[in-house]
Design a protein around this motif. Structure first.
Motif, PDB file in Angstrom:
ATOM      1  N   GLY A   9       0.801  -1.216   0.000  1.00 14.14           N
ATOM      2  CA  GLY A   9       0.000   0.000   0.000  1.00 14.14           C
ATOM      3  C   GLY A   9       0.833   1.264   0.000  1.00 14.14           C
ATOM      4  O   GLY A   9       2.072   1.217  -0.008  1.00 14.14           O
ATOM      5  N   PRO A  10       0.188   2.431   0.020  1.00  9.66           N
ATOM      6  CA  PRO A  10       0.895   3.710  -0.089  1.00  9.66           C
ATOM      7  C   PRO A  10       1.921   3.945   1.008  1.00  9.66           C
ATOM      8  O   PRO A  10       2.941   4.593   0.770  1.00  9.66           O
ATOM      9  CB  PRO A  10      -0.235   4.741  -0.014  1.00  9.66           C
ATOM     10  N   GLU A  11       1.655   3.441   2.210  1.00  7.79           N
ATOM     11  CA  GLU A  11       2.591   3.694   3.310  1.00  7.79           C
ATOM     12  C   GLU A  11       3.975   3.105   3.031  1.00  7.79           C
ATOM     13  O   GLU A  11       4.987   3.626   3.506  1.00  7.79           O
ATOM     14  CB  GLU A  11       2.026   3.133   4.621  1.00  7.79           C
ATOM     15  N   LEU A  12       4.038   2.043   2.233  1.00 10.72           N
ATOM     16  CA  LEU A  12       5.322   1.467   1.845  1.00 10.72           C
ATOM     17  C   LEU A  12       5.883   2.155   0.595  1.00 10.72           C
ATOM     18  O   LEU A  12       7.066   2.461   0.518  1.00 10.72           O
ATOM     19  CB  LEU A  12       5.179  -0.037   1.599  1.00 10.72           C
ATOM     20  N   TRP A  13       5.023   2.393  -0.400  1.00 14.65           N
ATOM     21  CA  TRP A  13       5.471   3.017  -1.643  1.00 14.65           C
ATOM     22  C   TRP A  13       6.051   4.406  -1.403  1.00 14.65           C
ATOM     23  O   TRP A  13       6.962   4.840  -2.107  1.00 14.65           O
ATOM     24  CB  TRP A  13       4.319   3.119  -2.643  1.00 14.65           C
ATOM     25  N   ARG A  14       5.522   5.120  -0.420  1.00 11.92           N
ATOM     26  CA  ARG A  14       6.001   6.486  -0.167  1.00 11.92           C
ATOM     27  C   ARG A  14       7.467   6.506   0.243  1.00 11.92           C
ATOM     28  O   ARG A  14       8.144   7.532   0.118  1.00 11.92           O
ATOM     29  CB  ARG A  14       5.152   7.146   0.913  1.00 11.92           C
ATOM     30  N   GLN A  15       7.971   5.416   0.758  1.00 14.85           N
ATOM     31  CA  GLN A  15       9.378   5.348   1.145  1.00 14.85           C
ATOM     32  C   GLN A  15      10.297   5.255  -0.070  1.00 14.85           C
ATOM     33  O   GLN A  15      11.500   5.496   0.034  1.00 14.85           O
ATOM     34  CB  GLN A  15       9.611   4.132   2.057  1.00 14.85           C
ATOM     35  N   GLY A  16       9.722   4.920  -1.216  1.00 11.24           N
ATOM     36  CA  GLY A  16      10.488   4.765  -2.451  1.00 11.24           C
ATOM     37  C   GLY A  16      10.517   3.320  -2.898  1.00 11.24           C
ATOM     38  O   GLY A  16      10.866   2.432  -2.115  1.00 11.24           O
ATOM     39  N   GLY A  17      10.140   3.087  -4.144  1.00 15.90           N
ATOM     40  CA  GLY A  17      10.152   1.710  -4.642  1.00 15.90           C
ATOM     41  C   GLY A  17       9.589   1.641  -6.039  1.00 15.90           C
ATOM     42  O   GLY A  17       8.984   2.586  -6.541  1.00 15.90           O
ATOM     43  N   GLU A  53      12.514   2.072   5.800  1.00 18.85           N
ATOM     44  CA  GLU A  53      12.644   3.298   6.585  1.00 18.85           C
ATOM     45  C   GLU A  53      14.061   3.418   7.144  1.00 18.85           C
ATOM     46  O   GLU A  53      14.585   2.481   7.765  1.00 18.85           O
ATOM     47  CB  GLU A  53      11.625   3.305   7.715  1.00 18.85           C
ATOM     48  N   GLY A  54      14.692   4.550   6.889  1.00 20.31           N
ATOM     49  CA  GLY A  54      16.049   4.782   7.372  1.00 20.31           C
ATOM     50  C   GLY A  54      17.133   4.379   6.396  1.00 20.31           C
ATOM     51  O   GLY A  54      18.294   4.760   6.585  1.00 20.31           O
ATOM     52  N   ASP A  55      16.780   3.626   5.355  1.00 19.12           N
ATOM     53  CA  ASP A  55      17.776   3.206   4.370  1.00 19.12           C
ATOM     54  C   ASP A  55      17.932   4.274   3.283  1.00 19.12           C
ATOM     55  O   ASP A  55      16.979   4.954   2.916  1.00 19.12           O
ATOM     56  CB  ASP A  55      17.363   1.891   3.700  1.00 19.12           C
TER      57      ASP A  55
END
Length: 421
Positions: free
Chosen positions: A271-279, A298-300
């Motif tokens: 979902g968006p909460e993961l995609w927003r981190q970049g992918g 997160e943090g990478d």
């Protein structure tokens, strides 16, 4: 099998595997995508699209050639022309279950309606099917696609190009747009799962009220290798622009959902909460139960190669210490991953050339098996004109086709990875 005497050998940067240019003539050619084999079922032919121009995006009604390369004789044969194409995935060429069945997109220039063509290029027989094609099922019986005419709302270079006033907008969560399925036998299309269906029925639940005021569009869709589950990606944005186009650079929310082939059992895999981190670039594992993708945790600072179950559980890195990039495919041995890279990713060489990376997930190591130029000068005018290798396997996981920009034009190459795989 490919006849090595029929094609010029590619030797730049000393490849670790044998490589041939299979479109050495006129050039301007691309194969479809990393999740689709451009090799025919028998392995004798390769299907590519030849762009009429490489310095700009295509205009509504502009035609391109569909070319079939005979890998035994080296012949490049123009088998059809089409107005249903774009610069990244071409006309979404898909092979059916036999060499005589080649599927692609076209557009009716009187009605501006996209449709799918089933072509027997050996006889020239054509049949028109309702709706367009993005992917065909492993058994060749069902075609799935999102709305091809709407795709450039979210990203240039995908779908089909129609006049601007023929491109619908999806205000709210639409009941009349989403993931479509076409029965190859009858040629009839139906809406398999609407965008509203996904928001209403997906598990875990999507907070629908948050997204009702924006616009949501379908994009990628793929059968798993077993043909018993589909993935479908959706993109959402909120804007006050009168005519929004190419909204990707401005920020989108993404969902990857999976479902059964009848549109039931919809699950949010990412979902968006993961995609927003970049992918980017999700694909099925060979087992048809897991998905692979590039994702930044997160943090990478760098992308990692990760896996997640089709229902969204079990998210974890596939390999530590090796960054993700490009368009990754997990080999059936469960150990190796083949991927490429974008020009601007850290694993690339900074001079317009990019690697084809052979990653050993068990050992946590990698090799650059081929280095290829993708630096197209026109990309500076529009990033949708970039040349992505999109490495794609044949059915036996022995040969890989990929794109490059060599001697001033787009060309398609084939590498023999049998010694590795």
């Amino acid at each position: 099998m490919l006849n090595p005497k029929a094609f010029p050998r590619y030797r730049d940067f000393d490849p670790l595997v044998p490589v041939w240019c299979v479109t050495p003539g006129k050039g301007g050619c691309i194969h479809r995508f990393f999740d689709t084999s451009p090799f025919s079922p028998s392995g004798k032919y390769l299907a590519v699209l030849r762009l009429p121009r490489e310095d700009r995006l295509n205009l509504p009604g502009e035609s391109a050639d569909i070319v079939v390369v005979d890998l035994e004789t080296g012949e490049e044969r123009v088998v059809a022309s089409t107005s249903g194409w774009e610069a990244q995935l071409g006309a979404n060429l898909n092979w059916g279950s036999e060499d005589s069945a080649l599927f692609y997109n076209d557009v009716d220039l009187e009605t501006w309606e996209p449709f799918c063509v089933k072509l027997n290029f050996l006889t020239g027989e054509k049949r028109r099917l309702e709706g367009g094609i993005y992917r065909i099922s492993p058994d060749g019986r069902t075609i799935v696609s999102a709305s091809l005419e709407r795709m450039r709302r979210t990203q240039d270079g995908y779908g089909v190009v129609l006049p601007d006033d023929r491109v619908p907008r999806n205000f709210g969560l639409r009941e009349d747009d989403g993931l479509y399925a076409t029965d190859v036998a009858t040629g009839k299309r139906k809406l398999l799962a609407s965008i509203r269906d996904v928001f209403d029925r997906a598990h875990p639940r999507i907070p629908r009220s948050r997204y009702e005021q924006g616009e949501c569009y379908g994009f990628h869709c793929k059968f798993n290798p077993q043909g018993d589950r589909l993935l479908f990606t959706m993109r959402w944005y909120l804007t006050e622009e009168d005519q929004p186009w190419n909204m990707l650079p401005k920020g989108l929310d993404y969902w990857v959902v999976t479902m059964r082939p009848d549109g039931s059992d919809i699950a949010v895999a990412v979902g968006p909460e993961l995609w927003r981190q970049g992918g980017h670039h999700i694909n099925w594992f060979p087992d048809g139960e897991r998905l692979s993708m590039n994702l930044r945790s997160e943090g990478d600072e760098e992308l990692s190669l990760v896996q997640v179950n089709a229902d969204g559980t079990g998210l974890r890195k596939i390999v530590d210490g090796v960054p993700g990039s490009g368009h990754p495919t997990v080999h059936p041995d469960g150990v190796h991953i083949l991927t490429d890279a974008y020009e601007n990713e850290k694993v690339s060489f900074g001079d317009g050339t990019v690697p084809l990376r052979w990653i050993d997930a068990k050992a946590g190591s990698e090799k650059t098996i081929v280095r290829i130029n993708v630096g197209n000068p026109a990309t500076s005018a529009n990033t949708a004109l970039r040349v992505d290798p999109h490495p794609a396997w044949d059915s036996q996981y022995k040969r890989v086709a990929f794109n490059g920009y060599v001697n001033g034009t787009r060309r398609v190459f084939v590498a023999d990875l049998s010694a590795l795989s």
